[in-house]
Design a protein around this motif. Structure first.
Motif, PDB file in Angstrom:
ATOM      1  N   LEU A 155      -4.394  62.564  -3.336  1.00 28.22           N
ATOM      2  CA  LEU A 155      -4.291  64.025  -3.297  1.00 28.22           C
ATOM      3  C   LEU A 155      -2.912  64.460  -2.805  1.00 28.22           C
ATOM      4  O   LEU A 155      -2.276  65.322  -3.412  1.00 28.22           O
ATOM      5  N   ASP A 156      -2.413  63.860  -1.730  1.00 30.73           N
ATOM      6  CA  ASP A 156      -1.071  64.169  -1.228  1.00 30.73           C
ATOM      7  C   ASP A 156      -0.019  63.939  -2.312  1.00 30.73           C
ATOM      8  O   ASP A 156       0.858  64.771  -2.532  1.00 30.73           O
ATOM      9  N   ARG A 157      -0.116  62.809  -2.981  1.00 35.21           N
ATOM     10  CA  ARG A 157       0.865  62.454  -4.017  1.00 35.21           C
ATOM     11  C   ARG A 157       0.776  63.425  -5.202  1.00 35.21           C
ATOM     12  O   ARG A 157       1.799  63.864  -5.727  1.00 35.21           O
ATOM     13  N   GLY A 206     -15.820  73.830  -5.168  1.00 25.83           N
ATOM     14  CA  GLY A 206     -14.868  74.924  -5.351  1.00 25.83           C
ATOM     15  C   GLY A 206     -14.084  75.282  -4.103  1.00 25.83           C
ATOM     16  O   GLY A 206     -13.321  76.235  -4.099  1.00 25.83           O
ATOM     17  N   THR A 207     -14.258  74.527  -3.023  1.00 26.79           N
ATOM     18  CA  THR A 207     -13.535  74.824  -1.786  1.00 26.79           C
ATOM     19  C   THR A 207     -12.130  74.227  -1.831  1.00 26.79           C
ATOM     20  O   THR A 207     -11.915  73.171  -2.407  1.00 26.79           O
ATOM     21  N   PRO A 208     -11.155  74.917  -1.212  1.00 24.45           N
ATOM     22  CA  PRO A 208      -9.794  74.365  -1.174  1.00 24.45           C
ATOM     23  C   PRO A 208      -9.776  73.056  -0.388  1.00 24.45           C
ATOM     24  O   PRO A 208     -10.415  72.932   0.648  1.00 24.45           O
ATOM     25  N   THR A 209      -9.040  72.085  -0.918  1.00 28.41           N
ATOM     26  CA  THR A 209      -8.947  70.793  -0.242  1.00 28.41           C
ATOM     27  C   THR A 209      -7.508  70.333  -0.065  1.00 28.41           C
ATOM     28  O   THR A 209      -7.249  69.365   0.633  1.00 28.41           O
ATOM     29  N   GLY A 210      -6.558  71.044  -0.664  1.00 24.56           N
ATOM     30  CA  GLY A 210      -5.156  70.669  -0.500  1.00 24.56           C
ATOM     31  C   GLY A 210      -4.229  71.808  -0.859  1.00 24.56           C
ATOM     32  O   GLY A 210      -4.588  72.705  -1.626  1.00 24.56           O
ATOM     33  N   LEU A 211      -3.015  71.774  -0.269  1.00 26.00           N
ATOM     34  CA  LEU A 211      -2.041  72.840  -0.479  1.00 26.00           C
ATOM     35  C   LEU A 211      -0.647  72.294  -0.240  1.00 26.00           C
ATOM     36  O   LEU A 211      -0.442  71.467   0.660  1.00 26.00           O
ATOM     37  N   HIS A 212       0.306  72.726  -1.049  1.00 21.88           N
ATOM     38  CA  HIS A 212       1.712  72.385  -0.824  1.00 21.88           C
ATOM     39  C   HIS A 212       2.549  73.609  -1.170  1.00 21.88           C
ATOM     40  O   HIS A 212       2.493  74.110  -2.287  1.00 21.88           O
ATOM     41  N   ALA A 270      -3.841  68.427   3.338  1.00 26.01           N
ATOM     42  CA  ALA A 270      -5.021  67.959   2.620  1.00 26.01           C
ATOM     43  C   ALA A 270      -6.158  67.683   3.596  1.00 26.01           C
ATOM     44  O   ALA A 270      -5.940  67.168   4.689  1.00 26.01           O
ATOM     45  N   VAL A 271      -7.362  68.057   3.181  1.00 24.93           N
ATOM     46  CA  VAL A 271      -8.584  67.753   3.920  1.00 24.93           C
ATOM     47  C   VAL A 271      -9.472  66.960   2.975  1.00 24.93           C
ATOM     48  O   VAL A 271      -9.785  67.439   1.881  1.00 24.93           O
TER      49      VAL A 271
END
Length: 81
Positions: A11-13, A43-49, A68-69
């Motif tokens: 997910l991070d990558r 549908g919940t947010p799990t990552g952001l950049h 990321a969660v």
């Protein structure tokens, strides 16, 4: 069959790679953007950049590290493609 992100490292990558692509394709009028990842099953947010324009260079740059969660479900659910 779709490819799924299977762990927090993927997910991070993925967030970083997609953000770099957006930054490279963005015009000079874009000063800020964010890439958000959502779980396909809930549908919940799990990552952001987030990226912003650098005051020194005028180019887009990362604003911190990707966030990321990751919670592994007890029984993985399939998402419709």
């Amino acid at each position: 069959m779709s490819d799924y992100i299977r762990n927090v490292h993927e997910l991070d990558r993925a967030l970083y790679v997609l953000a770099v692509a957006v930054a490279n394709l963005s015009g000079r009028d874009v000063h800020h953007f964010r890439v958000v990842a959502y779980r396909c099953d809930t549908g919940t947010p799990t990552g952001l950049h987030e990226w912003i324009t650098s005051p020194d260079t005028g180019r887009l740059r990362p604003f911190g590290a990707p966030w990321a969660v990751w919670e592994d479900p007890a029984e993985p659910e399939r998402c419709a493609a």
